[in-house]
Design a protein around this motif. Structure first.
Motif, PDB file in Angstrom:
ATOM      1  N   CYS A  21       0.665  -1.152   0.195  1.00  0.00           N
ATOM      2  CA  CYS A  21      -0.076  -0.087   0.106  1.00  0.00           C
ATOM      3  C   CYS A  21       1.055   1.362   0.135  1.00  0.00           C
ATOM      4  O   CYS A  21       1.789   1.385   0.854  1.00  0.00           O
ATOM      5  N   VAL A  22       0.703   2.139  -0.952  1.00  0.00           N
ATOM      6  CA  VAL A  22       1.568   3.409  -1.182  1.00  0.00           C
ATOM      7  C   VAL A  22       0.544   4.655  -0.858  1.00  0.00           C
ATOM      8  O   VAL A  22      -0.479   4.589  -1.750  1.00  0.00           O
ATOM      9  N   ALA A  23       0.682   5.468  -0.129  1.00  0.00           N
ATOM     10  CA  ALA A  23       0.124   6.646  -0.118  1.00  0.00           C
ATOM     11  C   ALA A  23       0.611   7.865  -0.951  1.00  0.00           C
ATOM     12  O   ALA A  23       1.776   7.976  -0.507  1.00  0.00           O
ATOM     13  N   SER A  24       0.078   8.582  -1.372  1.00  0.00           N
ATOM     14  CA  SER A  24       0.081   9.617  -2.075  1.00  0.00           C
ATOM     15  C   SER A  24      -0.573  10.800  -1.528  1.00  0.00           C
ATOM     16  O   SER A  24      -1.814  10.615  -1.200  1.00  0.00           O
ATOM     17  N   GLY A  25       0.010  12.127  -1.725  1.00  0.00           N
ATOM     18  CA  GLY A  25      -0.685  13.379  -1.336  1.00  0.00           C
ATOM     19  C   GLY A  25      -0.365  13.762   0.069  1.00  0.00           C
ATOM     20  O   GLY A  25      -0.953  14.535   0.779  1.00  0.00           O
ATOM     21  N   MET A  26       0.613  13.132   0.680  1.00  0.00           N
ATOM     22  CA  MET A  26       0.887  13.478   2.021  1.00  0.00           C
ATOM     23  C   MET A  26       2.351  13.264   2.319  1.00  0.00           C
ATOM     24  O   MET A  26       3.071  12.445   1.728  1.00  0.00           O
ATOM     25  N   THR A  27       3.071  14.464   2.496  1.00  0.00           N
ATOM     26  CA  THR A  27       4.459  14.678   2.763  1.00  0.00           C
ATOM     27  C   THR A  27       5.046  14.020   4.141  1.00  0.00           C
ATOM     28  O   THR A  27       6.076  13.895   4.214  1.00  0.00           O
ATOM     29  N   ASP A  28       4.189  14.274   5.198  1.00  0.00           N
ATOM     30  CA  ASP A  28       4.529  13.614   6.433  1.00  0.00           C
ATOM     31  C   ASP A  28       4.202  12.191   6.705  1.00  0.00           C
ATOM     32  O   ASP A  28       3.551  11.518   6.008  1.00  0.00           O
ATOM     33  N   SER A  29       5.019  11.477   7.663  1.00  0.00           N
ATOM     34  CA  SER A  29       4.652  10.042   7.807  1.00  0.00           C
ATOM     35  C   SER A  29       3.292  10.099   8.625  1.00  0.00           C
ATOM     36  O   SER A  29       3.064  11.119   9.273  1.00  0.00           O
ATOM     37  N   PHE A  30       2.750   8.978   8.532  1.00  0.00           N
ATOM     38  CA  PHE A  30       1.512   8.749   9.141  1.00  0.00           C
ATOM     39  C   PHE A  30       1.758   8.161  10.574  1.00  0.00           C
ATOM     40  O   PHE A  30       2.719   7.582  10.873  1.00  0.00           O
ATOM     41  N   LYS A  31       0.898   8.744  11.403  1.00  0.00           N
ATOM     42  CA  LYS A  31       0.936   8.092  12.982  1.00  0.00           C
ATOM     43  C   LYS A  31       0.771   6.540  12.899  1.00  0.00           C
ATOM     44  O   LYS A  31       1.563   5.869  13.607  1.00  0.00           O
ATOM     45  N   ILE A  32      -0.043   6.024  12.284  1.00  0.00           N
ATOM     46  CA  ILE A  32      -0.497   4.672  12.270  1.00  0.00           C
ATOM     47  C   ILE A  32      -0.682   4.304  10.582  1.00  0.00           C
ATOM     48  O   ILE A  32      -1.443   5.102   9.947  1.00  0.00           O
ATOM     49  N   MET A  33      -0.234   3.230  10.324  1.00  0.00           N
ATOM     50  CA  MET A  33      -0.777   2.583   9.063  1.00  0.00           C
ATOM     51  C   MET A  33      -0.837   1.120   9.533  1.00  0.00           C
ATOM     52  O   MET A  33      -0.167   0.473  10.201  1.00  0.00           O
ATOM     53  N   ALA A  34      -1.884   0.717   8.718  1.00  0.00           N
ATOM     54  CA  ALA A  34      -2.455  -0.511   9.370  1.00  0.00           C
ATOM     55  C   ALA A  34      -3.168  -1.354   7.960  1.00  0.00           C
ATOM     56  O   ALA A  34      -3.577  -0.743   7.097  1.00  0.00           O
ATOM     57  N   TRP A  35      -3.372  -2.509   8.315  1.00  0.00           N
ATOM     58  CA  TRP A  35      -4.011  -3.511   7.557  1.00  0.00           C
ATOM     59  C   TRP A  35      -5.656  -3.839   8.042  1.00  0.00           C
ATOM     60  O   TRP A  35      -5.289  -4.530   9.303  1.00  0.00           O
ATOM     61  N   TYR A  36      -6.603  -3.878   7.575  1.00  0.00           N
ATOM     62  CA  TYR A  36      -7.660  -4.386   8.089  1.00  0.00           C
ATOM     63  C   TYR A  36      -8.353  -5.412   7.008  1.00  0.00           C
ATOM     64  O   TYR A  36      -7.966  -5.508   6.022  1.00  0.00           O
ATOM     65  N   ARG A  37      -9.293  -6.254   7.655  1.00  0.00           N
ATOM     66  CA  ARG A  37      -9.914  -7.214   6.403  1.00  0.00           C
ATOM     67  C   ARG A  37     -11.495  -7.049   6.651  1.00  0.00           C
ATOM     68  O   ARG A  37     -11.950  -7.050   7.900  1.00  0.00           O
ATOM     69  N   GLN A  38     -12.026  -7.619   5.646  1.00  0.00           N
ATOM     70  CA  GLN A  38     -13.724  -7.401   6.091  1.00  0.00           C
ATOM     71  C   GLN A  38     -14.563  -8.612   4.960  1.00  0.00           C
ATOM     72  O   GLN A  38     -14.068  -8.442   3.854  1.00  0.00           O
ATOM     73  N   ALA A  39     -15.300  -9.450   5.377  1.00  0.00           N
ATOM     74  CA  ALA A  39     -15.761 -10.289   4.728  1.00  0.00           C
ATOM     75  C   ALA A  39     -17.163  -9.527   4.529  1.00  0.00           C
ATOM     76  O   ALA A  39     -17.637  -8.918   5.392  1.00  0.00           O
ATOM     77  N   PRO A  40     -18.053 -10.107   3.565  1.00  0.00           N
ATOM     78  CA  PRO A  40     -19.284  -9.291   2.946  1.00  0.00           C
ATOM     79  C   PRO A  40     -20.127  -9.586   4.352  1.00  0.00           C
ATOM     80  O   PRO A  40     -20.293 -10.901   4.739  1.00  0.00           O
ATOM     81  N   GLY A  41     -20.859  -8.473   4.685  1.00  0.00           N
ATOM     82  CA  GLY A  41     -21.682  -8.548   5.840  1.00  0.00           C
ATOM     83  C   GLY A  41     -21.101  -8.384   7.212  1.00  0.00           C
ATOM     84  O   GLY A  41     -21.962  -8.404   8.019  1.00  0.00           O
ATOM     85  N   ASP A  42     -19.833  -8.350   7.267  1.00  0.00           N
ATOM     86  CA  ASP A  42     -19.068  -8.483   8.670  1.00  0.00           C
ATOM     87  C   ASP A  42     -18.604  -7.103   8.792  1.00  0.00           C
ATOM     88  O   ASP A  42     -18.268  -6.101   7.952  1.00  0.00           O
ATOM     89  N   LYS A  43     -18.224  -6.861   9.859  1.00  0.00           N
ATOM     90  CA  LYS A  43     -17.487  -5.523  10.213  1.00  0.00           C
ATOM     91  C   LYS A  43     -16.062  -5.645   9.800  1.00  0.00           C
ATOM     92  O   LYS A  43     -15.479  -6.849   9.655  1.00  0.00           O
ATOM     93  N   ARG A  44     -15.265  -4.619   9.579  1.00  0.00           N
ATOM     94  CA  ARG A  44     -13.851  -4.594   9.234  1.00  0.00           C
ATOM     95  C   ARG A  44     -13.061  -4.502  10.418  1.00  0.00           C
ATOM     96  O   ARG A  44     -13.129  -3.979  11.404  1.00  0.00           O
ATOM     97  N   ASP A  45     -12.154  -5.682  10.658  1.00  0.00           N
ATOM     98  CA  ASP A  45     -11.331  -6.192  11.763  1.00  0.00           C
ATOM     99  C   ASP A  45      -9.781  -5.549  11.639  1.00  0.00           C
ATOM    100  O   ASP A  45      -9.502  -5.972  10.312  1.00  0.00           O
ATOM    101  N   LEU A  46      -9.157  -5.253  12.627  1.00  0.00           N
ATOM    102  CA  LEU A  46      -7.931  -5.044  12.327  1.00  0.00           C
ATOM    103  C   LEU A  46      -6.943  -6.270  12.222  1.00  0.00           C
ATOM    104  O   LEU A  46      -7.226  -7.508  12.868  1.00  0.00           O
TER     105      LEU A  46
END
Length: 116
Positions: A21-46
């Motif tokens: 995952c590459v972020a564009s449009g931000m010159t500073d580092s992010f506080k948090i970078m993370a991955w979540y996943r989600q199945a259809p009908g479920d909530k998005r989980d860390l």
């Protein structure tokens, strides 16, 4: 700010994939970078998160199999997924939170499918 993911796909159980995952449009580092996943009908989980200093946190279900890493200079985050299982099948989303702003960003999602 735009987060662009790549690296999803289909593998058999026991296989590996690496998400990017590459972020564009931000010159500073992010506080948090993370991955979540989600199945259809479920909530998005860390799945995993990482601070600029290297502090990480993982979902119990992926500990020992997945490894998160980031390149602060590129504002990029990666997820190495080993020993994949059918229950890892989901859409995986990149997530980023900047310092000092009450906002956060999501990627468009990338499908990971693991067959038994």
């Amino acid at each position: 700010v735009e987060l662009v993911e790549s690296g999803g796909g289909s593998v058999q159980a026991g296989g590996s994939l690496r998400l990017s995952c590459v972020a564009s449009g931000m010159t500073d580092s992010f506080k948090i970078m993370a991955w979540y996943r989600q199945a259809p009908g479920d909530k998005r989980d860390l799945v995993a998160m990482m601070t600029p200093g290297g502090v990480t946190d993982y979902a119990d279900s992926v500990k020992g199999r997945f490894t998160i890493s980031r390149d602060n200079a590129k504002n990029a985050v990666y997820l190495q997924m080993n020993d994949l299982r059918p229950e890892d099948t989901d859409v995986y989303y990149c997530h980023a939170e900047p310092f000092g702003l009450p906002v956060y960003y999501w990627g468009q999602g990338t499908q990971v499918t693991v067959s038994s």
